[in-house]
Design a protein around this motif. Structure first.
Motif, mmCIF file in Angstrom:
data_model
loop_
_atom_site.group_PDB
_atom_site.id
_atom_site.type_symbol
_atom_site.label_atom_id
_atom_site.label_comp_id
_atom_site.label_asym_id
_atom_site.label_seq_id
_atom_site.Cartn_x
_atom_site.Cartn_y
_atom_site.Cartn_z
ATOM 1 N N LYS A 43 0.812 -1.224 0.000
ATOM 2 C CA LYS A 43 0.000 0.000 0.000
ATOM 3 C C LYS A 43 0.841 1.268 0.000
ATOM 4 C CE LYS A 43 -3.922 2.098 2.398
ATOM 5 N NZ LYS A 43 -4.856 1.957 3.552
ATOM 6 N N SER A 44 1.905 1.290 0.780
ATOM 7 C CA SER A 44 2.715 2.503 0.887
ATOM 8 C C SER A 44 3.542 2.776 -0.372
ATOM 9 C CB SER A 44 3.637 2.407 2.105
ATOM 10 O OG SER A 44 4.428 1.241 2.038
ATOM 11 N N ALA A 76 6.237 -1.201 5.749
ATOM 12 C CA ALA A 76 5.571 -0.044 6.328
ATOM 13 C C ALA A 76 4.660 -0.486 7.462
ATOM 14 C CB ALA A 76 4.755 0.667 5.251
ATOM 15 N N GLU A 123 5.247 5.801 13.366
ATOM 16 C CA GLU A 123 4.980 5.271 12.024
ATOM 17 C C GLU A 123 6.286 5.106 11.258
ATOM 18 O OE1 GLU A 123 2.522 6.448 7.945
ATOM 19 O OE2 GLU A 123 2.364 7.709 9.739
ATOM 20 N N ARG A 125 7.978 5.217 7.935
ATOM 21 C CA ARG A 125 7.743 5.836 6.633
ATOM 22 C C ARG A 125 8.644 5.196 5.585
ATOM 23 N NH1 ARG A 125 4.586 10.227 6.758
ATOM 24 N NH2 ARG A 125 4.164 11.184 8.778
ATOM 25 N N GLN A 126 8.082 5.001 4.384
ATOM 26 C CA GLN A 126 8.840 4.417 3.292
ATOM 27 C C GLN A 126 9.200 5.496 2.276
ATOM 28 O OE1 GLN A 126 9.904 1.606 3.711
ATOM 29 N NE2 GLN A 126 8.446 0.216 4.649
#
Length: 294
Positions: A43-44, A76, A123, A125-126
């Motif tokens: 998704k990311s 992620a 979180e 993050r990518q």
């Protein structure tokens, strides 16, 4: 090296790693009239879908292609950050309380884990653009594997099609050789029918010649035979071309059917009907194989 024709059916897998991160790409493709590419990404990394699709489109001009990309390590999501400095302060404070208050219990991890600020969710993050070179490396490897499989299948299909084309040409030669005898038989049948209808009356030679010429014109298949010969030559040329030609081959086969049907409708004789059926069988075999060529 000749790369075409290629089959549209293939599977390929590729991997690329950097540190703890490993990208795996699997490509599956089957025959389809148009180019239909489906991408599945974490998704990311959804922002890279069109970039991946453009890369795949360089390999496929048509076919239904499914591309699955997976990341192992560094996914992620959410992870817990530990504030070690704060934990040390809590630990020092707990020990101080125990000593000052003469408590029997010693400080433990269970006491620390629920104290504010020791564990903090954050979180992960990518960086899709930064990861693209690694992703592309795995994708290219998968596409190269599919290309090898598609070329092998395409080469085998090419040989089969050449065999069917040779069989079709043999039937066409037999049909062409039948034409002079066919015209003679038609003329004889017409004379017999006229004599039966007119009885003892004389048949005017000019009138008879006109009727025979008219019948010959209606049953003339020379144009259809010439077009079939031309289609055979074009089919062989497209098959030998080092470029995608599946659509053109498929179109030519439709034209084959059209000419054979016209011949069968013009000449209602058992021998010609049998030859037409045999020619259609060869064309149908070719059509089934061509459906899987890019």
């Amino acid at each position: 090296m000749i790369n075409f024709p290629r089959s549209m059916t293939a599977f390929g897998r590729g991997e690329a790693s950097a540190g703890e991160r490993t990208w795996t790409v699997e490509v599956r493709s089957v025959n389809h009239r148009y180019c239909d590419i489906k991408i599945r990404l974490p998704k990311s990394y959804a922002s890279l879908e069109e970039t991946v699709k453009r890369e795949v489109a360089r390999e496929y001009s048509r076919g239904r292609v499914e591309v699955n990309l997976g990341l192992a390590g560094g996914e992620a999501g959410t992870r817990l950050a530990v504030d070690l400095s704060l934990a040390r302060e809590y630990w020092r404070g707990l020990n101080l309380l125990r000593d000052e208050l003469s408590l029997a219990d010693r400080p433990s991890l269970a006491m620390l884990k629920d104290l504010p600020g020791v564990f903090t969710p954050e979180e992960v993050r990518q960086d899709p653009e930064g990861d693209w070179p690694l992703i592309r490396q795995a994708l290219v490897a998968a596409l190269e594997n599919t290309r090898v499989m598609r070329q092998q299948e395409g080469a085998a299909t090419k040989e089969e099609l050449r065999g069917y084309l040779a069989g079709l040409r043999r039937h066409l030669e037999r049909l062409t050789a039948e034409v002079p005898e066919l015209v003679t038989r038609r003329g004889d049948k017409l004379r017999q029918r006229l004599q039966k209808l007119l009885g003892d009356q004389e048949i005017e030679p000019i009138r008879l010649a006109q009727e025979i010429a008219l019948l010959t014109d209606k049953t003339d298949i020379s144009e259809e035979l010439a077009r079939l010969e031309s289609h055979c030559n074009q089919f062989a040329a497209f098959l030998a071309a080092d470029e995608p030609s599946g659509r053109r081959l498929d179109f030519l086969l439709q034209e084959f059917f059209r000419e054979i049907n016209t011949i069968a409708s013009k000449i209602n004789e058992a021998g010609i009907a049998q030859l037409s059926v045999e020619m259609k069988n060869e064309v149908e075999k070719m059509r089934e194989q061509v459906q899987n060529l890019e």
